[in-house]
Design an enzyme around this catalytic site. Structure first.
Site, short mmCIF file in Angstrom:
data_model
loop_
_atom_site.label_atom_id
_atom_site.label_comp_id
_atom_site.label_asym_id
_atom_site.label_seq_id
_atom_site.Cartn_x
_atom_site.Cartn_y
_atom_site.Cartn_z
N THR B 149 -40.70 -16.67 -118.13
CA THR B 149 -42.12 -16.35 -118.28
C THR B 149 -42.36 -15.26 -119.32
O THR B 149 -41.58 -14.34 -119.44
CB THR B 149 -42.65 -15.81 -116.94
N GLY B 188 -37.00 -10.50 -112.24
CA GLY B 188 -36.55 -9.48 -111.30
C GLY B 188 -35.24 -8.86 -111.79
O GLY B 188 -34.36 -9.54 -112.28
N GLU B 431 -42.28 -19.88 -109.02
CA GLU B 431 -41.62 -21.19 -108.94
C GLU B 431 -42.63 -22.34 -108.93
O GLU B 431 -42.45 -23.33 -108.25
CB GLU B 431 -40.71 -21.27 -107.71
#
Lengths: 668, 666
Positions: B149, B188, B431
Site C-alpha cells: 500500500t 506493520g 486485506e
C-alpha cells in the site's frame, strides 16, 4: 493560505447554491452566524491552545495534565467574557457550547462538568439561599465541582443507588456512607483529581425512614492543599475508549459528615429536627433531564458534521481506480457506493439539527407551562426526548463509523480525527440513559397512549395524535413513492407495532403471566416500536420544517434542501423496507422504483456534496483532521503529522540493540 | 482457582445442561489440540518477562512500542524453540493451530507478526530455490515486513507508483518514489523494527512497464540499524488500534538493489534484461485467498472473546427490578439483553464453522491447482471475498454490540472491549476493503447468472441460481431448511435484480464501467445476500452433521444456536423474504415467537457456552469477563493502577488551576 487542492476548487466552483446562505439559514440568521463566529474566533486565536505534542502521543497521565492546562485556557476565556459583560450565568451555556465546539480536544475537559452539571444542579435544585451561598464561588471558580450519581454497581436504575445520607439531628448533619464496594461513586467527570466539591446523589434517611435519592453538595478536597478530606476515598477510574482527559473518578465515604444545609432543598427539605418535607412536585426534575437529552442531540449533530465534512472532502481529494481505461483514476466521491455511504450521513446532520431545534422550542414552551403548574405535556415531552436521545446517538455513532470506514485505511489514523470522534460520540449511547432503557421508556408512553386510543379516551397530545389517525385510516390504499407517503408509512408501522405489542402483552397476561414478565417478553418489539415513533418524528419534522424554512430562500437552495429531505426519507424507507412491506401495501414494483429514485437523488446531490459540508462552517482548528481540512492537502498533512511522532525523532530506537539484535543472534 | 467465585456464576454453571469440556474439544478440533493449546498457554503465560507492571494503556505511544518489542523478542525466541521441538512440520496457519495467546500478551498486536506471517510466506512462495537457499538460512539477520500500500494507493494495485527500473549497466534495479503519494504507507513493523522489506513496485525494463513485482530490499544496516542512504523510513503515527505495531512509511530516492533481489520463482529478469513471463497470472490470488480464510477464523475468535466478557458480566451485573418487591435481577434475564448477546455466541460458532469449511475448501482447491486444474479458483476467490467482507462486518458490529451491552463499564479499557473493537474493525479494511471485495464477488455472480439463464452448468455453490430460474423454491416453510431455501431465493432474486438493472443501463447506451458503477449499490446487496445464504447453509449443514457425533444434550444446544442464527437473520431480512419468497405475515409472527422461545432455551446455557470458548483470563484481559466474576473488585484493582492514583495531588493543580483559574480566591 496554502494552495487549495484542484479537485476541491472544482467542486466548490460547481456548487449550485450559495454556501453562506445555507450556513446563515442553519444558524438562524446573520446575527447568529456572526455571534457564533466571534466566539469561535476568540478560541481559535488562542494559539497556545493548539501547541505542543499531539495528545495521542502522550502517556495517560500527561494527557490529563495537558487537558487541565487546556481547560484552564478555555474556562479562563469564559471568565474573561464574563468580566467583559459578554456572558452571564443565564447564557453561559451558549457561549460555552461555541467555545467547546471550536476547541476540539478529543480527550475532553476535566472542568466541563463544573459548568455542565455542578452549577446547573445548584441552579435547578438549590434554594435561593443556597444559590446565593454557592453560585458566586462556583461562577468565579473559587471552587471546582463535579457530579456523582452513578455507582460502581448501579447506573440506570437510580432507586438501586446504595450511598446513604443519614440525618443526625443532634449535630444537624448528614452522615454520608458507602456501605459496600458497589456503592462507590464511579464515573463523575473531573472527580478523580480535579474537583474539590461534588454534587452527590444519595439515599436520604431521616428518623429511620428512607425517602429515596436526593442531591447534596459535598466538599471532597481541601481548598488550599487539594488533599482529600478525612473520610473521603477518591481517585481516577482509569483509561477509557476515549475522553481520557476527563478524569472520571470514584468516590467513597466513610461516615463523612456535612451540614444540613448542604442538601439541595428547593424541592424537598429536611428540617432541623429531622422532619422530611415532601417535594411539591417530584416530576419537576424531569425537566432538567429533558434539557440534557436535547443538548446531547445537538452534540451529536456537531460530531457527525465533523465526520461527514472530513469524509466528503477526503473523498473529493482521493482518487482510486479507473472507471474507464485511459482516463485518470477517479475521485472516490464519484463511486455510487461511496455516495451511498456518505450522503445519508450528510442528510442526517441536517435532519437531526432541525429536529433537535424544533424539540428545543417545544421544550421551552412546555417548560413555561410546567413552571405555571401545568404538567399535561410532560410525559409526552419526556418520551420524545428519550427516543430522540437514543436514536440521535445511535444513528450518529453508526454514521460516523461509516464515514470513518469510507476513508479506508487513513480513516483508522488518529490524525484523521475520525477514531476519536467516534470514541467520543459513542459514549453518548450509554451516558444520560442507556439507549435501550430510554427506548423502553418511550415505549411505555406509547403503550399507554395506545390503550387510551383503544378505550376511545379523549384528547391525545400532538406528537402521538397520528396513532389514532393511522388506526382509523389504516393502510389499504395504493402505495405512492413520495415523502408524505413515506412519513405516513412509518406512522402506520409504529401504530401496527405498538398495537401488536399491546395485544401480545394482553394475551400473555391473560395466559397467567404478570404484566412485568409480559413486558419483558415483548421488550424487543417494544424497542422497535419506539424507534419507529422516533423515525416518524424526525421524518415529519424535518420535511415540514424545511418546507417552511425554504419559503424565503433562493430557489437554488430550496432545490438542494428538498433533495436532502427526499434522500433522507427514501434512505430510511429502504432501510426499514421490511416493516413497510409487512404493514403497508408497498410492492415489488414500488420498491424497485424507490431504489431508482434513491440512486437518482445520490446523483443529484453529488455536485453539491462539498458545498453542503462547507456550509457546516467548521474551521480546520475545529476539525483537527489531516484528511478533512479546507485546503484538501490530505497527503501532505498525513506526512507532516507522522513526522511529529517521537519515534521518528531518533533514527534507531534503543530496543533494537537491547532486544532485537540479541534475539537475532540467538542470545536473548 | 484460589479466589472466591461469584455466586451467580456458580449457579449458572450448575444449571448448564451440557458437558462444557466436550464442546471445548470440538472448538479446538479434538482433545489433542486442546492439550497442545493448553501446553503452549501454560508455557508462555508463565514467563515473567511478559508481565506488565503498568497496564499498556497508561504508557505513551513510544513506551508502548518499546514494551511491545521487548515482549515480542522474547516470544519469538520461545516460539522458535517451541516449534523446533513440537510442531515443526504442521501447518501453523490451520484453524486449530492459531494460538491466540498473543492477544493476551500484547492486547494489541505483536509488532513482529508481519515478520512471521507476511514476510516469510511470500518469500517461500515466490522466491526461487536459489534465492530461498540464500535468504532462508537459520542465522538470517533479516527482520522483515511487506510493503504494498502507498500513501495515495490502496485497493487499486495497478495505481501503485513506486518504480523498479532495470539498469543493465550495473545489473541492478533502481527503486524510486516519484512523489509523496508513492511513499509506502501502513506496513506493520516498517517504521522502526524491520531491516528488510518485500516491496511491491512497477517493473520497468527498457522503458516498458511489466506491472507489479515483488523485490527483497534491505532498508537498514544489519549492525547499526541505521536507515541506509537513499531510504526514507519512519512510523506513520498513532492509530485507532494496533498501537504496539510501528506501522511505517518508506520512500526511495533512486535506491539500488541487485537484479537477483527480484523474487524469481514465477517470473524472471535475465542478465540482458529479457523479461520471462509467469505461466499463470492467477497464482498470486492463492495467497490472498489463504489470508482471507484464516482471517475469518480469527474474527470468530475475537467475537468469542467479546461474547465471553459480555455474557459473564451480564450474569454478575444486577440492575432494575423486573417486578417490584423482588431483588434487582441479573441483566442477563432481560430479553433485550439476550437479544444483544446470544446472536454473538451463535455467530462466534458460525464464523468458526465457516472458517474451517473455507480452510478445507481452500486445501482441496490448492491440491487441484498442484495437479494443474485451476477451474475452481475463481469460485474460491469469489467465496473468500464475500465471506471475508461479511464475517468482518458481522464480527465488528457484534463486538460493539457486546461492548455497548456492558453499559458504561464497557467503555473502560480495563474491560478490554474497546481494544477488541478497535482491532477487529480494522479487518473491514485490511486485506481487501469491504465494498471492493463485495464487488469482486458480484462480478462472479453476474457471470454465473448469465450462465444460469443460458442453462449452462453451474458450480455447486451457485446452483441455487438455476433453481430460482426454474422456480424450484416452492412454498415457504418455517423451518431451518425452509429459511435456508428462502435465503437462497433472496440471493438469487437480488442477483437477478442487479443483473436486470445493469442490462437496462447498457441498453440505454451507458458504457460498461459506468453502468457497473450505477448498479454498484445493488450489486453489493446481491453479494451480501449471497454470503448470508452461504453462512446460513454451511453453518446449519455442518451443525447437523456434527450433532450426530456428539452427546445428545450438546447436540440439542448446538442446534438451538444454529437455529437462532437462522431465525435471527430471517427476522432481520424479513423484507427480502417477503419480496422473494412466499413467506406470509403470519409466518413472520411465528418466526418472532420462535426467536423468543430460542432465547429462553439458550438462557440457562449462556454462561456454559462462553465457558466452552475456554479463553483464559490472561488472554481475555478483562475486568468484566474473568472466570470468577469478581467484576467490581477487579475494576477497582485496575483503577488503582492508574498512574494518576499513585500521587494524592497531581501537579497540574498547583501549576495551572490554582494560579490561573482560582486566582480570585479570597
Amino acid at each position: 493560505m496554502a494552495k487549495i487542492n484542484g479537485d476541491l476548487n472544482k467542486e466548490r466552483e460547481r456548487c449550485s447554491f450559495n454556501i453562506s446562505e445555507l450556513t446563515i439559514l442553519m444558524d438562524g440568521g446573520p446575527e447568529k452566524t456572526k455571534e457564533r463566529r466571534e466566539r469561535e474566533n476568540i478560541m481559535i486565536s488562542k494559539k497556545n491552545f493548539y501547541d505542543g505534542i499531539p495528545e495521542e502521543y502522550l502517556s495517560y497521565k500527561e494527557k490529563y495534565e495537558q487537558a487541565v492546562k487546556k481547560s484552564v485556557i478555555v474556562f479562563g476565556l469564559v471568565r474573561r467574557l464574563q468580566e467583559e459583560g459578554k456572558t452571564t450565568i443565564h447564557n453561559y451555556r451558549d457561549v460555552l457550547a461555541n467555545l467547546l465546539r471550536a476547541s476540539d480536544v478529543s480527550t475532553g475537559f476535566p472542568l466541563a462538568l463544573h459548568y455542565i452539571m455542578f452549577m446547573p444542579a445548584i441552579i435547578n435544585q438549590g434554594t435561593k439561599e443556597q444559590q446565593a451561598q454557592w453560585l458566586p464561588r462556583a461562577w468565579d471558580c473559587n471552587i471546582i465541582g463535579s457530579y456523582a450519581q452513578t455507582e460502581l454497581g448501579h447506573g440506570t436504575f437510580i432507586r438501586g443507588l446504595e450511598t446513604t445520607a443519614t440525618y443526625d439531628p443532634i449535630s444537624e448533619e448528614f452522615v454520608l456512607n458507602s456501605p459496600t464496594l458497589t456503592s462507590y461513586k464511579w464515573w463523575g467527570g473531573g472527580l478523580g483529581q480535579t474537583a474539590n466539591y461534588s454534587i452527590v446523589v444519595a439515599q436520604l434517611y431521616t428518623k429511620g425512614e428512607c425517602h429515596g435519592v436526593h442531591s447534596f453538595i459535598v466538599q471532597v478536597r481541601d481548598e488550599e492543599s487539594h488533599m482529600p478530606l478525612p473520610g473521603i476515598k477518591i481517585g481516577d477510574i482509569g483509561s477509557k475508549f476515549a475522553l481520557n482527559g476527563i478524569n472520571n473518578g470514584f468516590l467513597g465515604f466513610d461516615h463523612y459528615r456535612i451540614p444540613r444545609n448542604q442538601m439541595l432543598m428547593k424541592h424537598a427539605q429536611v428540617l432541623e429536627d429531622g422532619t422530611y418535607v415532601k417535594s411539591r412536585n417530584s416530576k419537576l426534575n424531569y425537566g432538567a433531564m429533558v434539557f440534557v437529552r436535547v443538548v446531547i442531540a445537538f452534540d451529536m449533530v456537531n460530531y457527525l458534521s465533523k465526520a461527514v465534512t472530513i469524509a466528503v472532502r477526503y473523498s473529493a481529494v482521493r482518487r482510486q481506480c479507473q472507471r474507464k481505461a485511459g482516463e485518470p483514476e477517479s475521485q472516490i466521491l464519484d463511486y455510487l457506493t461511496q455516495q451511498h455511504k456518505l450522503f445519508p450521513a450528510l442528510a442526517a446532520c441536517y435532519a437531526m439539527k432541525i429536529t433537535a431545534s424544533k424539540l428545543w422550542d417545544t421544550f421551552n414552551t412546555v417548560n413555561e407551562e410546567l413552571l405555571a403548574g401545568n404538567l399535561e405535556r410532560l410525559p409526552e415531552i419526556h418520551a420524545l426526548a428519550c427516543c430522540l436521545k437514543a436514536i440521535s446517538t445511535s444513528d450518529t455513532a453508526s454514521f460516523i463509523e461509516t464515514c470513518r470506514l469510507a476513508c479506508g485505511g487513513h480513516g483508522y489514523m488518529h490524525s484523521s480525527n475520525l477514531p476519536s470522534t467516534y470514541g467520543n460520540a459513542v459514549a453518548a449511547c450509554t451516558y444520560e440513559g442507556d439507549n435501550t432503557v430510554l427506548l423502553l421508556q418511550t415505549a411505555r408512553f406509547l403503550a399507554k397512549t395506545w390503550q387510551e386510543i383503544e378505550n376511545d379516551g379523549g384528547k391525545l397530545t400532538p406528537t402521538v395524535e397520528y396513532l389514532r389517525t393511522a388506526k382509523v385510516r389504516g393502510y389499504s390504499h395504493k402505495w405512492v413513492n413520495s415523502v408524505e407517503n413515506i412519513v405516513y408509512g412509518f406512522q402506520v408501522v409504529c401504530m401496527r407495532k405498538i398495537a401488536t405489542c399491546v395485544q401480545d402483552m394482553q394475551r400473555r397476561v391473560a395466559s397467567g403471566l404478570t404484566f412485568e414478565d409480559a413486558w419483558n417478553l415483548s421488550s424487543v418489539q417494544l424497542v422497535a416500536a419506539a424507534e419507529a415513533h422516533c423515525r416518524v418524528i424526525i421524518l415529519s419534522t424535518f420535511s415540514s420544517e424545511i418546507r417552511g424554512m425554504t419559503e424565503t430562500t433562493s430557489p437554488e437552495l430550496k432545490q438542494v434542501l428538498n433533495q436532502v429531505v427526499e434522500l433522507y426519507s427514501v434512505y430510511w424507507a429502504l432501510e426499514r423496507l421490511s416493516d413497510l412491506l409487512q404493514y403497508t401495501t408497498i410492492n415489488q414494483k414500488d420498491v424497485d422504483s424507490l431504489r431508482v429514485w434513491y440512486e437518482e437523488l445520490l446523483a443529484q446531490l453529488r455536485p453539491n456534496a462539498v458545498g453542503l459540508v462547507d456550509a457546516f462552517d467548521l474551521k480546520d482548528e475545529m476539525l483537527q483532521s489531516t484528511l478533512g481540512s479546507y485546503d484538501g492537502r490530505a497527503y501532505e498533512r498525513l506526512m507532516e503529522e507522522a513526522l511529529k511522532s517521537p519515534l521518528n525523532a531518533e533514527p534507531v530506537n534503543h530496543t533494537f540493540h537491547k532486544y532485537l539484535k540479541p534475539f537475532l543472534r540467538g542470545k536473548l | 482457582m484460589s479466589a472466591k467465585i461469584n455466586e451467580d456464576l456458580i449457579r449458572e454453571r450448575k444449571n448448564c445442561t451440557f458437558d462444557v469440556q466436550e464442546l471445548i474439544h470440538i472448538i479446538d478440533g479434538g482433545e489433542e489440540n486442546t492439550m497442545q493449546r493448553k501446553q503452549v498457554e501454560n508455557f508462555v503465560l508463565n514467563q515473567k518477562e511478559l508481565w506488565d507492571d503498568v497496564p499498556e494503556e497508561y504508557l505513551s505511544h513510544k513506551e508502548r512500542y518499546e514494551n511491545a518489542i521487548k515482549k515480542a523478542s522474547f516470544i519469538l525466541n520461545w516460539f522458535r524453540e517451541f516449534n523446533r521441538n513440537n510442531i515443526e512440520n504442521s501447518d501453523l496457519r490451520a484453524p486449530s493451530k492459531i494460538y491466540s495467546i498473543q492477544e493476551g500478551i500484547f492486547r494489541n498486536i505483536n509488532p513482529l507478526l508481519i515478520h512471521i506471517g507476511l514476510f516469510w510466506t511470500p518469500l517461500k512462495n515466490q522466491a526461487s530455490a536459489e534465492q530461498q537457499a540464500e535468504w532462508l538460512k537459520p542465522d538470517s539477520k533479516m527482520i522483515g515486513t511487506y510493503a504494498q500500500t502507498e500513501l495515495g494507493h490502496g485497493s487499486y494495485l495497478k495505481g501503485i507508483e513506486t518504480t523498479a527500473t532495470f539498469d543493465p549497466q550495473t545489473d541492478e534495479f533502481i527503486l524510486n518514489s516519484p512523489q509523496i503519494t508513492s511513499y509506502k504507507w501502513w506496513p506493520g513493523g516498517l517504521g522502526k523494527t524491520a531491516n528488510s522489506c518485500l516491496v511491491m513496485a512497477q517493473l520497468y525494463i527498457n522503458g516498458t512497464c511489466h506491472g507489479l513485482h515483488l523485490f527483497l530490499v534491505q532498508i537498514r544496516d544489519y549492525e547499526t540499524h541505521e536507515p541506509l542512504p537513499g531510504i526514507a523510513v519512519g512510523e506513520i503515527g498513532p492509530k485507532m488500534g494496533f498501537n504496539t505495531a510501528d506501522n511505517g512509511f518508506l520512500g526511495f530516492d533512486n535506491y539500488r538493489i541487485p537484479r537477483t533481489n527480484l523474487l524469481m520463482r514465477n517470473v524472471q529478469v535475465l542478465r540482458d534484461g529479457t523479461y520471462v513471463k509467469p505461466k499463470h497470472s492467477k497464482l498470486t490470488y492463492e495467497s490472498m485467498v489463504l489470508t482471507r480464510v484464516t482471517l475469518i477464523t480469527d474474527l470468530g475468535f475475537q467475537l468469542s472473546r467479546a461474547a465471553t466478557i459480555a455474557v459473564r458480566y451480564s450474569a454478575v451485573r444486577h440492575q432494575s427490578q423486573i417486578k417490584s418487591n423482588e431483588p434487582e435481577c441479573q441483566i442477563l434475564d432481560f430479553v433485550t439483553q439476550q437479544h444483544k448477546l446470544f446472536i454473538s455466541i451463535a455467530s462466534s460458532h458460525a464464523l468458526r464453522v465457516i472458517g474451517l469449511w473455507m480452510w478445507n475448501t481452500h486445501k482441496k482447491v490448492t491440491a487441484d491447482i498442484q495437479k494443474g486444474n485451476m477451474d475452481e479458483l475463481p469460485e474460491l476467490h469469489a467465496l473468500a471475498c464475500c465471506l471475508k467482507a461479511i464475517c468482518s462486518r458481522d464480527a465488528v458490529c457484534l463486538v460493539e454490540q457486546c461492548r455497548l451491552s456492558c453499559g458504561g463499564n464497557g467503555y473502560l479499557m480495563s474491560s478490554n472491549l474497546p481494544q477488541i473493537y478497535a482491532n477487529t474493525t480494522a479487518a473491514i479494511i485490511y486485506e481487501g476493503e469491504y465494498t471492493v471485495l463485495l464487488l469482486q464477488t458480484a462480478r462472479y455472480l453476474i457471470k454465473s447468472w448469465k450462465s444460469a439463464t443460458e442453462h449452462k452448468a453451474l458450480p455447486p455453490n451457485v446452483a441455487y441460481l438455476a433453481d430460482f430460474i426454474e422456480r424450484r423454491y416452492g412454498q415457504w416453510q418455517n423451518s431451518p431448511e425452509g429459511i435456508i431455501r428462502g435465503f437462497k431465493a433472496v440471493a438469487a432474486g437480488k442477483t437477478k435484480t442487479a443483473y436486470d438493472t445493469l442490462q437496462r443501463y447498457l441498453k440505454n447506451g451507458r458504457e460498461r464501467e459506468e453502468a457497473w458503477n450505477l448498479t454498484s449499490v445493488q450489486l453489493i446487496i446481491a453479494s451480501e445476500a449471497y454470503a448470508r445464504s452461504l453462512l446460513c447453509d454451511v453453518f446449519w449443514r455442518e451443525t447437523k452433521q456434527l450433532s450426530t457425533t456428539v452427546s445428545r444434550n450438546l447436540a440439542t444446544v448446538l442446534e438451538q444456536l444454529a437455529e437462532l442464527y437462522l431465525v435471527y437473520w430471517a427476522l432481520e431480512k424479513h423484507g427480502d423474504l417477503l419480496l422473494y419468497s412466499t413467506i406470509s405475515r403470519d409466518d413472520i409472527d411465528a418466526l418472532q415467537e420462535r426467536y423468543e422461545e430460542l432465547l429462553a432455551l439458550i438462557r440457562p446455557n449462556a454462561v456454559g457456552l462462553v465457558d466452552a470458548f475456554d479463553i483464559r483470563d490472561e488472554v481475555l484481559c478483562s475486568t468484566l469477563g474473568a472466570y470468577d466474576g469478581r467484576v467490581y473488585e477487579r475494576l477497582m484493582e485496575e483503577a488503582s493502577k492508574s498512574p494518576l492514583n499513585t500521587e494524592v495531588v497531581n501537579e497540574s493543580f498547583h501549576k495551572y488551576m490554582r494560579p490561573v483559574l482560582m486566582k480570585n480566591k479570597l
